[in-house]
Design an enzyme around this catalytic site. Structure first.
Site, PDB file in Angstrom:
ATOM      1  CG  ASP A   1      32.798  14.006 -26.025  1.00  0.00           C
ATOM      2  OD1 ASP A   1      33.481  14.976 -26.399  1.00  0.00           O
ATOM      3  OD2 ASP A   1      33.279  12.882 -25.788  1.00  0.00           O
TER       4      ASP A   1
ATOM      5  CG  ASP B   1      34.205   9.967 -22.289  1.00  0.00           C
ATOM      6  OD1 ASP B   1      33.965  10.662 -21.285  1.00  0.00           O
ATOM      7  OD2 ASP B   1      35.247  10.075 -22.953  1.00  0.00           O
TER       8      ASP B   1
ATOM      9  CB  CYS C   1      -0.906  -0.019   1.222  1.00  0.00           C
ATOM     10  SG  CYS C   1      -1.738   1.540   1.568  1.00  0.00           S
TER      11      CYS C   1
END
Length: 801
Positions: free
Chosen positions: A499, A693, A19
């Site tokens: 990039d 990256d 719940c």
């Protein structure tokens, strides 16, 4: 309060928590305990996470368990793994010594796992904290084996191979009040109670008994069916928790008895319990489906020891140990293959459909599935630091960062129910006093119908399930989303900034063009270049030798001479060979045309005459152009590429991919400046993604509304730095993530519109006396059940369409 001392992160499994109202109460109640710095309840994984003062650790954990029991007696709290966080002073000392930076986090973002990254919902003027493994002002140290995912979720197994307690065991201790958990044992008992209650009601309805006997029979039926609901309502009122579903159902059904509507009072409680039963089953199945998406935890490891092979838990294996992975088994820990060849299925981690070939020297990650050959793997990371552990932790804690829609629904439910109760009270009292001929019994009945309808369960249960399902679907596609706030933010993205190196390109030099002059062949030009570059360690020279790909006989070379700043001069098979830049050719008085290609150019001269040139460049990823096309198809206003590479190279890549805007020769701080320029151009609602990256682009990842790390599979830095991690090297996954986000929001708002629309309709029908208790029950539990089933559709989202 934020403790100035060392803190400890503790997790409690909340068995029977089905719940979301209960979850909100627990989170609020435990969070108020003095000494608890922060608290988060994950409804989907049934986990309570607290950051507590280590000096009072056991006391505070005990208080948390006690508070859970007081607030929700049907929920059982079990203490799980433990992790220590150092004091702010120690963290500061570590920072001075060069360790990763830490920043204080807001309490609302607490307990999100060791790799926390808070964007404070990316409001204007927001701050960013990149903990890189730190948690709330201190460095997180793991004790023993912190990533124990052998949890036992009520209603289904979620232990991934560990022994789970049966439903009967899970409920062996007496639970007070009505539990939302509907395991097998409880289901049987509830069905028996419902059958007995229905039999008593039928007897009372058909036997034609005197008034008092009829009342007794219906009262007995009522208590058998819903006595636990009434008892829980009374206990909650005693704790000051009035406006919940127990209160609403108890008042409505007891009120029905008060006005002589015995059959309806029993029937409403009966159908409420039936609805709760099916609702609980649906929620548990939804949880099981979500869990199965990330069922990547290995069950065991085959440890190679002096006396043979032993099957052990992955946590028992140390770095440097050798493990055997047989066909059909999961790779249990990250490592390097030392013997054997096989194909491995990486789909559970990356979403890639094609198997990956591995051989001695290849890296493998925990969660890969070995397909055919037997592999011997040298372990490179302990299980707690392995890829599978980090992924499981990130996904499990993702729902602690709530989306604005979830926050709205929680706040809406908090005010909605009390308002409806007040309206129901006015509905029962005012009309009989002001309307001629109106009776209190009629308007009280309408008010009771109003109360039954008012419970907002459909919203508060289905919305978190919808977002968590979206996060699970993204994980299955190889996309890790660290919070539903980031998933929802993807819906408003209008600018995507990339990039270049390692994101749109492969990040490795390669020979991309061979252009001989005169009668010379490409093979001859490449062979001469490879021999000329034999003794150079430069990455460009390595790429030339890799392109040649044949053994080089050093005896064919003589008079090697490296000319600083120009190139090399050598005699190959008795002929003079020059390999270098344009300045080398000009020095030797050789004429040539300037190459039109972008990239690093190696000019060649053989036997005193110009022989041609090679182009060395970073190769564009196979799906980079498709990624840009898909983003534009999704309605992205502008794609931008930022790079530190030369302008000619950057513009060439930009033209090849169809990027709208290219900025080259940038340092990291210049990339931030370019991103801030975009921020000034967009509206307040529009979001910006930066894709990098995850290692050298941390400042820009932090500044963007949503930071995405590309190729982050197995990379700690990438996983820690970004809000979303693409676990493969495929830029097209960005469009997949946005597609999943849009579909998730569509389903979530379907549930919101459906639930509110049905409830509004039935509230009007109830107020005008058209809807009875029967329709009221449907508008409560029926709508909730349908909304939960609709939320489960999110699990099927995966591919961009």
């Amino acid at each position: 309060m934020e403790s100035a001392n060392e803190t400890v992160k503790r997790e409690l499994l909340l068995e029977g928590l089905d719940c979301t109202n209960c979850a909100a109460k627990i989170e609020k109640g435990v969070g108020k305990i003095d000494g608890i710095a922060s608290c988060t309840v994950n409804f989907v994984t049934q986990t309570l996470t607290v950051q507590a003062d280590i000096a009072r650790e056991e006391e505070l954990v005990s208080q948390a368990v006690k508070t859970v029991t007081q607030l929700e007696p049907h929920v059982r709290a079990k203490v799980k793994a433990r992790r220590i966080a150092a004091s702010p002073v120690a963290a500061a000392a570590e920072k001075e010594l060069g360790s990763a930076s830490t920043e204080e986090k807001t309490a609302g973002a607490a307990c999100c796992g060791g790799h926390s990254h808070d964007h404070a919902d990316h409001n204007p003027g927001h701050s960013h904290a990149h903990d890189h493994g730190h948690a709330h002002g201190g460095h997180v140290h793991e004790e023993a084996h912190p990533h124990q995912h052998g949890r036992e979720h009520s209603g289904h197994r979620h232990d991934h191979g560990h022994a789970a307690a049966s439903e009967d065991e899970a409920h062996a201790e007496g639970h007070e009040g009505h539990s939302h958990d509907h395991g097998q044992g409880r289901t049987t008992k509830l069905v028996m109670r419902l059958a007995a209650g229905a039999a008593l009601s039928a007897a009372g309805y058909w036997l034609g008994l005197p008034g008092w006997a009829e009342l007794m029979l219906f009262l007995a039926a009522y208590l058998v069916i819903g006595g636990d609901v009434v008892l829980q309502a009374v206990k909650n009122i005693g704790r000051g928790q009035v406006f919940d579903e127990y209160f609403l159902m108890s008042v409505a059904t007891v009120g029905a008895f008060a006005i002589g509507e015995y059959p309806e009072g029993v029937a409403v409680m009966f159908f409420y319990q039936v609805g709760e039963l099916f609702q609980g089953i649906a929620v548990n199945r939804s949880r099981k489906s979500i869990s199965s998406l990330m069922d990547i935890r290995p069950d065991y490891a085959n440890l190679q020891a002096g006396d043979g092979i032993r099957r052990v838990a992955p946590e028992e294996v140390a770095i440097g140990d050798l493990i055997i992975v047989k066909p059909g088994e999961k790779v249990p820990l990250d490592g390097k293959v030392v013997s054997g060849r096989s194909a491995v299925d990486t789909s559970a981690l990356t979403g890639e459909s094609l198997p990956r070939e591995v051989e001695p020297g290849s890296g493998v990650l925990s969660g890969f599935m070995n397909k055919n050959g037997v592999l011997t793997v040298e372990v490179t990371k302990e299980f707690g630091e392995s890829t599978v552990s980090k992924i499981l932790e990130l996904v499990e804690h993702a729902s602690s960062k709530k989306a604005p829609t979830e926050k709205f629904v929680t706040k809406f439910a908090r005010y909605y129910t009390p308002v409806v109760v007040i309206v129901a009270l006015l509905l029962a009292v005012v009309p009989p006093l002001v309307i001629s001929g109106a009776t209190f019994s009629e308007w009280i009945y309408r008010a009771l119908v109003f109360l039954v309808i008012s419970c907002p369960c459909a919203l508060v249960i289905s919305i978190p399930l919808g977002f968590f399902g979206g996060i699970g679907a993204a994980s299955r596609a190889g996309i890790l989303v660290k919070g539903s706030n980031y998933l929802e933010a993807l819906n408003d993205v209008q600018y995507v900034v990339f990039d270049k190196t390692g994101t749109l390109t492969k990040g490795a030099f390669a020979v991309t063009g061979i252009y001989p002059e005169g009668q010379r062949s490409k093979e001859e030009l490449l062979r001469n270049a490879a021999y000329a570059e034999l003794h150079s360690n430069h990455p460009i020279a390595e790429s030339v030798r890799a392109a040649y790909g044949k053994p080089i006989d050093e005896s064919r070379l003589e008079d090697y001479n490296e000319i600083s700043g120009h190139g090399v001069e050598v005699r190959f098979d008795g002929q003079s060979v020059l390999a270098g830049n344009a300045r080398l050719m000009e020095r030797e008085g050789l004429t040539f045309a300037a190459p039109p290609e972008a990239g690093t150019i190696i000019h060649m001269a053989i036997g005193g005459s110009y022989a041609g040139y090679l182009v060395i460049s970073d190769e564009v990823k196979d799906d980079a152009a498709e990624a840009i096309r898909q983003l534009k198809q999704l309605g992205i206003k502008r794609t931008v590429m930022l790079t530190g590479d030369a302008r000619a190279v950057a513009e060439s890549v930009g033209r090849q991919l169809g990027v709208d805007e290219v900025h080259a020769e940038l340092l990291p701080q210049h990339k931030v400046e370019q991103l801030e320029r975009l921020e000034q151009q967009k509206s307040a609602k529009e979001k910006t993604i930066f894709v990098g990256d995850g290692i050298n682009d941390t400042p820009v990842l932090a500044r963007a509304d949503v930071g995405i790390a590309m190729g982050g599979l197995g990379s700690d830095a990438a996983i820690e730095a970004a809000d979303i991690v693409i676990m493969t090297d495929e830029p097209s996954k960005i469009a997949t993530a946005i597609h999943i986000a849009k579909q998730t929001r569509r389903i979530v708002w379907q549930n919101i519109g459906f639930a509110l629309g049905v409830k509004a309709l039935f509230l009007l029908l109830g107020a005008f006396g058209i809807a009875t208790m029967w329709e009221a029950v449907f508008s409560d539990v029926g709508v909730t059940l349908l909304a939960v089933l609709n939320a489960m559709r999110v699990l099927r989202l995966r591919d961009y369409a």
